[in-house]
Design a protein around this motif. Sequence first.
Motif, PDB file in Angstrom:
ATOM      1  N   SER A  41      38.555  47.661  41.662  1.00  0.00           N
ATOM      2  CA  SER A  41      39.221  46.476  42.211  1.00  0.00           C
ATOM      3  C   SER A  41      38.275  45.633  43.057  1.00  0.00           C
ATOM      4  CB  SER A  41      40.411  46.901  43.070  1.00  0.00           C
ATOM      5  OG  SER A  41      39.977  47.574  44.242  1.00  0.00           O
ATOM      6  N   VAL A  42      38.614  44.373  43.195  1.00  0.00           N
ATOM      7  CA  VAL A  42      37.908  43.489  44.118  1.00  0.00           C
ATOM      8  C   VAL A  42      38.346  43.797  45.542  1.00  0.00           C
ATOM      9  CG1 VAL A  42      37.412  41.076  44.694  1.00  0.00           C
ATOM     10  CG2 VAL A  42      37.819  41.728  42.314  1.00  0.00           C
ATOM     11  N   LEU A 159      31.866  36.007  45.274  1.00  0.00           N
ATOM     12  CA  LEU A 159      32.901  36.259  44.283  1.00  0.00           C
ATOM     13  C   LEU A 159      32.985  35.071  43.342  1.00  0.00           C
ATOM     14  CD1 LEU A 159      35.876  37.596  46.464  1.00  0.00           C
ATOM     15  CD2 LEU A 159      34.282  38.956  45.102  1.00  0.00           C
ATOM     16  N   SER A 160      33.158  35.357  42.083  1.00  0.00           N
ATOM     17  CA  SER A 160      33.427  34.294  41.123  1.00  0.00           C
ATOM     18  C   SER A 160      34.881  33.846  41.285  1.00  0.00           C
ATOM     19  CB  SER A 160      33.195  34.805  39.697  1.00  0.00           C
ATOM     20  OG  SER A 160      34.158  35.800  39.372  1.00  0.00           O
ATOM     21  N   GLU A 162      37.112  33.988  39.050  1.00  0.00           N
ATOM     22  CA  GLU A 162      37.931  35.036  38.433  1.00  0.00           C
ATOM     23  C   GLU A 162      38.105  36.220  39.373  1.00  0.00           C
ATOM     24  OE1 GLU A 162      38.780  38.746  36.454  1.00  0.00           O
ATOM     25  OE2 GLU A 162      36.769  38.220  37.169  1.00  0.00           O
ATOM     26  N   GLU A 163      37.057  36.591  40.094  1.00  0.00           N
ATOM     27  CA  GLU A 163      37.143  37.713  41.027  1.00  0.00           C
ATOM     28  C   GLU A 163      38.041  37.369  42.216  1.00  0.00           C
ATOM     29  OE1 GLU A 163      32.940  40.110  40.602  1.00  0.00           O
ATOM     30  OE2 GLU A 163      32.922  38.154  41.608  1.00  0.00           O
ATOM     31  N   ARG A 166      41.470  37.693  41.064  1.00  0.00           N
ATOM     32  CA  ARG A 166      41.822  39.111  40.925  1.00  0.00           C
ATOM     33  C   ARG A 166      42.187  39.717  42.268  1.00  0.00           C
ATOM     34  NH1 ARG A 166      37.099  42.277  38.499  1.00  0.00           N
ATOM     35  NH2 ARG A 166      38.345  44.006  39.331  1.00  0.00           N
TER      36      ARG A 166
END
Length: 299
Positions: A41-42, A159-160, A162-163, A166
Amino acid sequence: MFRWVQSRVVDSVSGMFAHAEMPLQHTGDFPGDPGLCGPDSVSWRVIGDVSVFVGGIRALLIQAAHPEVVAGVDEHSRYREDPLGRLSRTSFYVTSSTYGARPEVDEAIKLVRSAHQGVSGTSHRGRSYSASAPELAAWVHNTLTDSFLTAYQRFGGRLSTEEADRFVAEQTQVGALLGASPLPTTAGDLRTWITGHPALAPSPGMRAAIDFLQNPPIPAAQRTGYRLLMQGAITTIPRDLAGILGLVALPGARLSSTTLVLGLRRLMKNSPAWQAALERCHVPYDPRLFRDQPNGAAA
């Protein structure tokens, strides 16, 4: 010399969170249980970082902008008499819900729900409130999620998009267990929901909370560092929200707080709760990336 400084810093910071039951004391009793988030997980990455200290302060500041939420805190909480106890209990909840095995997550949620029972009344503007109301629980949960994410990204984490999304989606699992609603599922929608919230306004409870947060009764050894972290938190609050709260960062706050967080990251490394969760899940890791904790505590 470095080891001595490192030990002093870790002991000083960790001591502020040692005023309640320590989380994850028996997490090894649940081998292989990934909890809500899990090793990939992030959330484990974000909340294990020292920027979480800035995020926690930021969340408390922003939460005070909601008159009904802050009225509940002002009228029912013992934060003035026991600030470090409240801080430690909040840390227990965040750590357990993020890194705990599922039974530990459920216990943490149960404790929060129990604490919210009976927390109800009427705010200064005549609106009723209840800590268990889905929309008020959502304000507390969503601002905490947004604050941890913002602090991580602003103070050195990468973090991107997408991250980041998430992370928000992972944290909605915690909010759902608390009965919070609505729960935006992307970072952009979360920020829009917070900054555009129609209930926000100055209030007597807000002013009392801000005054307390700006000068809490903490030991002198932690006071300077705390104030730098608070200034860092203020630099991350959107302008309209900061205006409601009456907060303006001091000149140079961004640089000084960033320098402090970078120093803390080097000295304190990552949370031992993350390390304990990895061990529970039998995931290999580099022990050099994690800090030692007094008495084997995980926070």
